[in-house]
Enzyme design. Structure first.
Site, PDB file in Angstrom:
ATOM      1  N   CYS A  35       0.854  -1.905   0.222  1.00 51.34           N
ATOM      2  CA  CYS A  35       0.242  -0.136   0.628  1.00 51.34           C
ATOM      3  C   CYS A  35       0.842   1.621  -0.013  1.00 51.34           C
ATOM      4  CB  CYS A  35      -0.874   0.091   1.739  1.00 51.34           C
ATOM      5  SG  CYS A  35      -2.041  -1.340   0.821  1.00 51.34           S
ATOM      6  N   CYS A 106       1.295   9.953   7.657  1.00 43.34           N
ATOM      7  CA  CYS A 106       1.596   9.201   8.158  1.00 43.34           C
ATOM      8  C   CYS A 106       1.988   9.684   9.709  1.00 43.34           C
ATOM      9  CB  CYS A 106       3.347  10.164   7.100  1.00 43.34           C
ATOM     10  SG  CYS A 106       3.424   9.820   5.434  1.00 43.34           S
TER      11      CYS A 106
END
Length: 298
Positions: A35, A106
């Site tokens: 991914c 993130c």
């Protein structure tokens, strides 16, 4: 393409605590290389006090993933495990003086890696609390529970924001309706009983995070697209495959998958990974489709 703070640049070019931690007694693995992002967080915890004495990371991802992981390890050193569990993804972004909206996933990954590492230290099986959630985004394996949790924790309002924080919706776009339903549900809960909540804003509304101030011309857009394809081409060629641009029609980018990539079982994952890079490079939600899906000319 994105505006990065000096702290993000510093932690990207000079990451702290990168690499294996031999004395780690708590390890958390999240994400998936397929991914596009994966993170391993390693903790050295003092058993009597449960104070984190050291923390290291290994990550596969972009500069923001490296910076977020580096920042997280610095933040949690000296904390007890219970204190560390209170660190949110927004805390990580704030430590870095902010992250571009498109890169907030993130910091979310960092928070989950921390939860997983602490669970591992305590001998618990970290399950991310998402097993019972219906799979919403098949491209990036993101389920309803994760989307709802992130929407609530970060006060998100649009599909585009959900994509920036979780990657859900950044693939084939088939899950946008499901994401909108979750947004509507959370907004209704925010409004409370008897109040009417406005519908979730679509990605094109002014409420969504702003794209780059200067809109790309078609020539500039094609140049950016070619740059992305050039960046992924060496990886595909190592597996005897290749990719080339076929056409650009609005927000749809058609590509030819060649060699071993043509008809490969991983074709959807390959296109999804390329699409995510396109979204980040262009600053807008686009679809990357095989040339076989191009509409027939009249």
């Amino acid at each position: 393409m994105w505006e990065y703070s000096d702290k993000v640049r510093e932690h990207f070019f000079n990451p702290r605590n990168s690499g294996p931690l031999e004395e780690a007694n708590g390890i958390g693995d999240v994400g998936s290389i397929q991914c596009g992002d994966a993170l391993r967080l390693m903790l050295k915890v003092e058993p009597e006090t449960e104070i984190i004495q050291d923390a290291h990371f290994q990550t596969f991802g972009c500069g923001s993933a490296i910076a977020s992981s580096s920042a997280l390890t610095e933040m949690i050193k000296g904390m007890t495990l219970d204190e560390a569990l209170k660190v949110s993804n927004q805390d990580i972004a704030d430590f870095l003086d902010g992250l571009p909206p498109e890169k907030m996933h993130c910091s979310v990954m960092g928070r989950e890696a921390l939860q997983a590492a602490i669970a591992n230290y305590r001998g618990e099986e970290w399950s991310d609390d998402h097993e019972e959630g219906a799979l919403i985004c098949k491209c990036f394996a993101v389920d309803a529970v994760m989307i709802e949790d992130v929407v609530k924790a970060n006060n998100l309002n649009t599909v585009e924001e959900v994509t920036f924080y979780t990657k859900a919706g950044g693939g084939c776009a088939a899950c946008h309706e499901g994401i909108e339903e979750i947004l509507a549900k959370v907004m209704a809960e925010r409004a409370g009983p008897g109040e009417v909540s406005p519908p979730p804003a679509c990605p094109a509304t002014p409420e969504a995070p702003k794209p780059p101030s200067t809109k790309l011309t078609l020539v500039q857009k094609i140049k950016k697209i070619e740059e992305v394809l050039d960046s992924v081409r060496p990886m595909l060629q190592r597996d005897h495959g290749d990719v080339e641009l076929a056409d650009v029609q609005g927000k749809k980018i058609y590509v030819h998958l060649k060699g071993a990539c043509s008809g490969c079982m991983m074709e959807a994952a390959t296109l999804g990974g390329i699409q995510q890079k396109m979204i980040e490079a262009l600053g807008e939600l686009v679809q990357v489709l095989p040339s076989s899906h191009m509409p027939a000319e009249a």
